[in-house]
Scaffold this motif. Structure first.
Motif, PDB file in Angstrom:
ATOM      1  N   LYS A  16       8.063  -3.476   5.036  1.00 45.82           N
ATOM      2  CA  LYS A  16       7.131  -3.065   6.092  1.00 45.82           C
ATOM      3  C   LYS A  16       6.089  -4.159   6.328  1.00 45.82           C
ATOM      4  O   LYS A  16       5.791  -4.511   7.467  1.00 45.82           O
ATOM      5  CB  LYS A  16       6.454  -1.753   5.687  1.00 45.82           C
ATOM      6  CG  LYS A  16       5.417  -1.249   6.637  1.00 45.82           C
ATOM      7  CD  LYS A  16       4.806   0.051   6.119  1.00 45.82           C
ATOM      8  CE  LYS A  16       3.696   0.529   7.009  1.00 45.82           C
ATOM      9  NZ  LYS A  16       3.084   1.771   6.517  1.00 45.82           N
ATOM     10  N   VAL A  17       5.539  -4.709   5.250  1.00 49.93           N
ATOM     11  CA  VAL A  17       4.535  -5.763   5.367  1.00 49.93           C
ATOM     12  C   VAL A  17       5.166  -7.046   5.912  1.00 49.93           C
ATOM     13  O   VAL A  17       4.624  -7.673   6.828  1.00 49.93           O
ATOM     14  CB  VAL A  17       3.842  -6.027   4.013  1.00 49.93           C
ATOM     15  CG1 VAL A  17       2.924  -7.228   4.093  1.00 49.93           C
ATOM     16  CG2 VAL A  17       3.066  -4.790   3.574  1.00 49.93           C
ATOM     17  N   ALA A  18       6.313  -7.428   5.368  1.00 52.90           N
ATOM     18  CA  ALA A  18       6.983  -8.647   5.825  1.00 52.90           C
ATOM     19  C   ALA A  18       7.346  -8.542   7.304  1.00 52.90           C
ATOM     20  O   ALA A  18       7.158  -9.504   8.066  1.00 52.90           O
ATOM     21  CB  ALA A  18       8.226  -8.912   4.977  1.00 52.90           C
ATOM     22  N   ASP A  19       7.827  -7.379   7.725  1.00 59.16           N
ATOM     23  CA  ASP A  19       8.170  -7.179   9.139  1.00 59.16           C
ATOM     24  C   ASP A  19       6.945  -7.340  10.029  1.00 59.16           C
ATOM     25  O   ASP A  19       7.011  -7.958  11.092  1.00 59.16           O
ATOM     26  CB  ASP A  19       8.799  -5.804   9.361  1.00 59.16           C
ATOM     27  CG  ASP A  19      10.206  -5.693   8.800  1.00 59.16           C
ATOM     28  OD1 ASP A  19      10.808  -6.729   8.450  1.00 59.16           O
ATOM     29  OD2 ASP A  19      10.705  -4.542   8.704  1.00 59.16           O
ATOM     30  N   ARG A  20       5.814  -6.783   9.596  1.00 62.20           N
ATOM     31  CA  ARG A  20       4.593  -6.887  10.414  1.00 62.20           C
ATOM     32  C   ARG A  20       4.115  -8.332  10.481  1.00 62.20           C
ATOM     33  O   ARG A  20       3.670  -8.798  11.534  1.00 62.20           O
ATOM     34  CB  ARG A  20       3.493  -5.971   9.870  1.00 62.20           C
ATOM     35  CG  ARG A  20       2.298  -5.904  10.781  1.00 62.20           C
ATOM     36  CD  ARG A  20       2.674  -5.292  12.125  1.00 62.20           C
ATOM     37  NE  ARG A  20       1.562  -5.325  13.050  1.00 62.20           N
ATOM     38  CZ  ARG A  20       1.674  -5.715  14.318  1.00 62.20           C
ATOM     39  NH1 ARG A  20       2.843  -6.045  14.813  1.00 62.20           N
ATOM     40  NH2 ARG A  20       0.618  -5.738  15.094  1.00 62.20           N
ATOM     41  N   MET A  21       4.208  -9.043   9.369  1.00 61.46           N
ATOM     42  CA  MET A  21       3.812 -10.453   9.371  1.00 61.46           C
ATOM     43  C   MET A  21       4.703 -11.254  10.306  1.00 61.46           C
ATOM     44  O   MET A  21       4.218 -12.123  11.031  1.00 61.46           O
ATOM     45  CB  MET A  21       3.826 -11.010   7.950  1.00 61.46           C
ATOM     46  CG  MET A  21       2.756 -10.370   7.079  1.00 61.46           C
ATOM     47  SD  MET A  21       2.666 -11.073   5.440  1.00 61.46           S
ATOM     48  CE  MET A  21       1.742 -12.571   5.810  1.00 61.46           C
ATOM     49  N   ASP A  22       5.991 -10.944  10.313  1.00 58.49           N
ATOM     50  CA  ASP A  22       6.919 -11.621  11.225  1.00 58.49           C
ATOM     51  C   ASP A  22       6.586 -11.291  12.681  1.00 58.49           C
ATOM     52  O   ASP A  22       6.596 -12.176  13.541  1.00 58.49           O
ATOM     53  CB  ASP A  22       8.361 -11.223  10.913  1.00 58.49           C
ATOM     54  CG  ASP A  22       8.858 -11.776   9.585  1.00 58.49           C
ATOM     55  OD1 ASP A  22       8.247 -12.748   9.060  1.00 58.49           O
ATOM     56  OD2 ASP A  22       9.844 -11.234   9.062  1.00 58.49           O
ATOM     57  N   GLU A  23       6.270 -10.026  12.958  1.00 64.85           N
ATOM     58  CA  GLU A  23       5.902  -9.612  14.314  1.00 64.85           C
ATOM     59  C   GLU A  23       4.656 -10.350  14.801  1.00 64.85           C
ATOM     60  O   GLU A  23       4.534 -10.673  15.985  1.00 64.85           O
ATOM     61  CB  GLU A  23       5.656  -8.105  14.372  1.00 64.85           C
ATOM     62  CG  GLU A  23       6.916  -7.270  14.222  1.00 64.85           C
ATOM     63  CD  GLU A  23       6.616  -5.802  13.963  1.00 64.85           C
ATOM     64  OE1 GLU A  23       5.430  -5.399  13.930  1.00 64.85           O
ATOM     65  OE2 GLU A  23       7.589  -5.043  13.777  1.00 64.85           O
ATOM     66  N   LEU A  24       3.733 -10.613  13.875  1.00 62.50           N
ATOM     67  CA  LEU A  24       2.492 -11.317  14.213  1.00 62.50           C
ATOM     68  C   LEU A  24       2.666 -12.839  14.161  1.00 62.50           C
ATOM     69  O   LEU A  24       1.712 -13.575  14.391  1.00 62.50           O
ATOM     70  CB  LEU A  24       1.364 -10.883  13.270  1.00 62.50           C
ATOM     71  CG  LEU A  24       0.908  -9.434  13.405  1.00 62.50           C
ATOM     72  CD1 LEU A  24      -0.042  -9.059  12.274  1.00 62.50           C
ATOM     73  CD2 LEU A  24       0.260  -9.194  14.761  1.00 62.50           C
ATOM     74  N   ASP A  25       3.870 -13.281  13.848  1.00 63.66           N
ATOM     75  CA  ASP A  25       4.198 -14.702  13.764  1.00 63.66           C
ATOM     76  C   ASP A  25       3.320 -15.428  12.744  1.00 63.66           C
ATOM     77  O   ASP A  25       2.845 -16.544  12.997  1.00 63.66           O
ATOM     78  CB  ASP A  25       4.101 -15.355  15.145  1.00 63.66           C
ATOM     79  CG  ASP A  25       4.874 -16.665  15.217  1.00 63.66           C
ATOM     80  OD1 ASP A  25       5.879 -16.810  14.480  1.00 63.66           O
ATOM     81  OD2 ASP A  25       4.462 -17.548  15.993  1.00 63.66           O
ATOM     82  N   GLU A  72      -2.853  -2.638   7.990  1.00 59.05           N
ATOM     83  CA  GLU A  72      -4.117  -2.387   8.690  1.00 59.05           C
ATOM     84  C   GLU A  72      -4.980  -3.652   8.708  1.00 59.05           C
ATOM     85  O   GLU A  72      -5.562  -4.011   9.738  1.00 59.05           O
ATOM     86  CB  GLU A  72      -4.859  -1.245   7.999  1.00 59.05           C
ATOM     87  CG  GLU A  72      -6.129  -0.825   8.670  1.00 59.05           C
ATOM     88  CD  GLU A  72      -6.779   0.348   7.941  1.00 59.05           C
ATOM     89  OE1 GLU A  72      -7.930   0.182   7.491  1.00 59.05           O
ATOM     90  OE2 GLU A  72      -6.136   1.397   7.819  1.00 59.05           O
ATOM     91  N   TYR A  73      -5.057  -4.338   7.578  1.00 62.67           N
ATOM     92  CA  TYR A  73      -5.818  -5.581   7.477  1.00 62.67           C
ATOM     93  C   TYR A  73      -5.240  -6.650   8.407  1.00 62.67           C
ATOM     94  O   TYR A  73      -5.988  -7.326   9.129  1.00 62.67           O
ATOM     95  CB  TYR A  73      -5.808  -6.075   6.021  1.00 62.67           C
ATOM     96  CG  TYR A  73      -6.286  -7.492   5.858  1.00 62.67           C
ATOM     97  CD1 TYR A  73      -7.643  -7.798   5.937  1.00 62.67           C
ATOM     98  CD2 TYR A  73      -5.390  -8.533   5.639  1.00 62.67           C
ATOM     99  CE1 TYR A  73      -8.093  -9.113   5.793  1.00 62.67           C
ATOM    100  CE2 TYR A  73      -5.826  -9.842   5.501  1.00 62.67           C
ATOM    101  CZ  TYR A  73      -7.179 -10.122   5.573  1.00 62.67           C
ATOM    102  OH  TYR A  73      -7.612 -11.415   5.446  1.00 62.67           O
ATOM    103  N   LEU A  74      -3.925  -6.801   8.404  1.00 65.52           N
ATOM    104  CA  LEU A  74      -3.282  -7.797   9.252  1.00 65.52           C
ATOM    105  C   LEU A  74      -3.557  -7.508  10.731  1.00 65.52           C
ATOM    106  O   LEU A  74      -3.877  -8.416  11.505  1.00 65.52           O
ATOM    107  CB  LEU A  74      -1.780  -7.847   8.991  1.00 65.52           C
ATOM    108  CG  LEU A  74      -1.357  -8.370   7.636  1.00 65.52           C
ATOM    109  CD1 LEU A  74       0.135  -8.149   7.433  1.00 65.52           C
ATOM    110  CD2 LEU A  74      -1.709  -9.842   7.475  1.00 65.52           C
ATOM    111  N   ASP A  75      -3.448  -6.246  11.109  1.00 66.69           N
ATOM    112  CA  ASP A  75      -3.686  -5.869  12.507  1.00 66.69           C
ATOM    113  C   ASP A  75      -5.143  -6.134  12.905  1.00 66.69           C
ATOM    114  O   ASP A  75      -5.419  -6.642  13.989  1.00 66.69           O
ATOM    115  CB  ASP A  75      -3.330  -4.405  12.738  1.00 66.69           C
ATOM    116  CG  ASP A  75      -1.830  -4.172  12.770  1.00 66.69           C
ATOM    117  OD1 ASP A  75      -1.058  -5.143  12.904  1.00 66.69           O
ATOM    118  OD2 ASP A  75      -1.423  -2.996  12.646  1.00 66.69           O
TER     119      ASP A  75
END
Length: 79
Positions: A16-25, A72-75
């Motif tokens: 879940k975290v890795a996917d979000r990081m990838d989405e945020l490039d 949440e932090y990444l967003d």
């Protein structure tokens, strides 16, 4: 940006975290951890606990665990 993501292969919370990081490039280094909690000494040294995922954001001096909090932090910080 200097991110390190400690994760376990097949862990849905880590994915879940890795996917979000990838989405945020966001570029990050992955450190794959042992399945046995007792062998996760590097995670313990970095975060004070042995659970994953753990994200280290060197640029902001942040180390955190728990996938929902990390996303949440990444967003809030990078979206």
């Amino acid at each position: 940006m200097a991110f390190t993501l400690y994760q376990l292969d097949g862990c849905p919370y880590c994915e879940k975290v890795a996917d979000r990081m990838d989405e945020l490039d966001l570029d990050y280094e992955t450190v794959w951890v042992d399945a046995l909690h007792s062998q996760r000494n590097e995670v313990k040294r970095v975060s004070g606990q042995r659970g994953v995922p753990v994200l280290v954001d060197d640029d902001r001096g942040v180390t955190m665990a728990e996938s929902a909090k990390i996303v949440e932090y990444l967003d809030a910080s990078y979206a």
